[in-house]
Scaffold this motif. Structure first.
Motif, PDB file in Angstrom:
ATOM      1  N   VAL A   1       0.835  -1.208   0.000  1.00 24.99           N
ATOM      2  CA  VAL A   1       0.000   0.000   0.000  1.00 24.99           C
ATOM      3  C   VAL A   1       0.870   1.258   0.000  1.00 24.99           C
ATOM      4  O   VAL A   1       0.627   2.194  -0.767  1.00 24.99           O
TER       5      VAL A   1
ATOM      6  N   GLU B   1       2.601   1.985  -3.333  1.00 24.45           N
ATOM      7  CA  GLU B   1       1.657   2.594  -4.266  1.00 24.45           C
ATOM      8  C   GLU B   1       1.395   4.052  -3.887  1.00 24.45           C
ATOM      9  O   GLU B   1       1.336   4.935  -4.763  1.00 24.45           O
ATOM     10  N   LEU B   2       1.249   4.313  -2.588  1.00 23.22           N
ATOM     11  CA  LEU B   2       1.037   5.684  -2.113  1.00 23.22           C
ATOM     12  C   LEU B   2       2.213   6.571  -2.505  1.00 23.22           C
ATOM     13  O   LEU B   2       2.018   7.690  -2.993  1.00 23.22           O
TER      14      LEU B   2
ATOM     15  N   LYS C   1       2.136   7.391  -6.299  1.00 24.88           N
ATOM     16  CA  LYS C   1       1.082   8.335  -6.672  1.00 24.88           C
ATOM     17  C   LYS C   1       1.327   9.713  -6.071  1.00 24.88           C
ATOM     18  O   LYS C   1       1.043  10.738  -6.700  1.00 24.88           O
TER      19      LYS C   1
ATOM     20  N   GLN D   1      -3.533  10.091   0.687  1.00 23.68           N
ATOM     21  CA  GLN D   1      -3.106   9.241   1.798  1.00 23.68           C
ATOM     22  C   GLN D   1      -4.307   8.801   2.634  1.00 23.68           C
ATOM     23  O   GLN D   1      -4.435   7.611   2.979  1.00 23.68           O
TER      24      GLN D   1
ATOM     25  N   GLN E   1      -7.432   8.675   1.691  1.00 24.20           N
ATOM     26  CA  GLN E   1      -8.270   7.806   0.859  1.00 24.20           C
ATOM     27  C   GLN E   1      -7.720   6.381   0.816  1.00 24.20           C
ATOM     28  O   GLN E   1      -8.478   5.412   0.961  1.00 24.20           O
ATOM     29  N   MET E   2      -6.402   6.233   0.653  1.00 26.26           N
ATOM     30  CA  MET E   2      -5.815   4.894   0.572  1.00 26.26           C
ATOM     31  C   MET E   2      -5.864   4.180   1.911  1.00 26.26           C
ATOM     32  O   MET E   2      -6.067   2.962   1.969  1.00 26.26           O
TER      33      MET E   2
ATOM     34  N   GLN F   1      -9.562   3.030   2.057  1.00 28.74           N
ATOM     35  CA  GLN F   1      -9.855   1.946   1.120  1.00 28.74           C
ATOM     36  C   GLN F   1      -9.272   0.615   1.587  1.00 28.74           C
ATOM     37  O   GLN F   1      -9.880  -0.441   1.416  1.00 28.74           O
ATOM     38  N   ASN F   2      -8.084   0.670   2.141  1.00 26.59           N
ATOM     39  CA  ASN F   2      -7.405  -0.555   2.556  1.00 26.59           C
ATOM     40  C   ASN F   2      -7.627  -0.889   4.034  1.00 26.59           C
ATOM     41  O   ASN F   2      -7.056  -1.866   4.530  1.00 26.59           O
TER      42      ASN F   2
END
Length: 301
Positions: free
Chosen positions: A58, A61-62, A65, A88, A90-91, A94-95
């Motif tokens: 995660v 990917e953060l 982006k 940050q 949002q991720m 989501q996770n």
């Protein structure tokens, strides 16, 4: 990462959130993923390694982006910073990372607690450096304090917004409100020259080898940002050309499915003739790109 590893990580992530990390067994994971226990141990040694890989995936990917927001942009733009924080949050949502963080925080798992402590310090280090971009290196003595206070404000504002609005929260509004408070904090502590935490603590808390990116691509992105910072600080008539070349280089490395080594080397050659071409960081960037090109070469048949 191959498909079997991805499948096991996906199953583990789902089960850790649904059942809890402690309550989920390796048997649960192999049954959910349809992978044999023997195959599981070919890739992972323990549940600890699994959950660490989930967080690393995660955050990798953060980081990618988050850095893409800076391509061709002014690093001191508050709106870009707000977008990075929104991403940050949002991720994390989501996770469902907070659910995992909370259980591990209150557990007796020393290995995981130490790993996530380092992860939190890495994020603090990232934030401190972004505040230098936003408010200037002349205020850096006070910006570790401001980074710590900003994180506290942001977390508490989200916590009580959830309580007040029954989970129907406006994340962009909360983030922008908190960033606006940050602007006043920086002005206040720098004007009054008050410092609680010496920024040199970061070198003790987050030694370079602990917070350096884990892949060659991530090291390159970090290096490009440092060279860009050098170019922005330089008083040189070629500054616009240098920044344009660095932006092009970053886009080429991130957005092209296959590296075009001739284009990349041509860009590096042009940069080597500028004021940044003699810096140690630029030489490191050249070495990293050579390494990446070598890594992506197809093995001989």
């Amino acid at each position: 990462m191959n498909k079997k590893q991805e499948l096991m990580l996906k199953s583990a992530h789902k089960l850790f959130v649904e059942k809890g990390f402690q309550a989920t067994s390796i048997q649960d994971i192999v049954e959910d993923s349809g992978i044999s226990k023997g195959t599981f141990y070919n890739y992972f040694s323990s549940k600890n390694e699994l959950v660490i890989k989930i967080f690393e995936s995660v955050y990798n990917e953060l980081e990618t982006k988050r850095n893409e927001f800076l391509i061709g942009q002014n690093r001191s733009d508050l709106d870009i910073f707000i977008k990075q924080i929104e991403l940050q949050v949002q991720m994390h949502h989501q996770n469902q990372l907070f659910t995992l963080f909370e259980e591990i925080f209150f557990s007796n798992n020393a290995e995981l607690k130490e790993h996530f402590k380092q992860a939190q310090l890495y994020e603090l280090h990232w934030l401190y450096n972004r505040l230098i971009d936003l408010f200037g290196s002349d205020k850096k003595a006070y910006l570790l304090d401001c980074a710590i206070m900003f994180l506290g404000l942001l977390h508490r504002n989200f916590h009580y917004s959830v309580m007040a609005h029954h989970n129907q929260i406006n994340a962009p509004k909360i983030i922008r409100y908190t960033v606006n408070r940050l602007v006043h904090l920086v002005k206040d502590v720098s004007t009054n020259q008050e410092m609680l935490f010496d920024p040199d603590l970061l070198t003790q808390w987050v030694p370079f080898h602990n917070h350096s990116p884990q892949t060659t691509e991530q090291k390159i992105r970090a290096s490009i940002l440092l060279v860009t910072k050098e170019a922005e600080d330089a008083n040189d008539v070629d500054k616009p050309k240098i920044l344009e070349l660095l932006t092009f280089l970053q886009e080429e490395l991130i957005r092209q499915p296959k590296l075009r080594s001739f284009v990349i080397n041509s860009t590096l050659y042009s940069l080597s003739k500028t004021v940044v071409g003699t810096s140690d960081e630029f030489k490191r960037l050249e070495e990293l790109i050579d390494l990446l090109i070598e890594e992506q070469k197809e093995p001989p048949m």
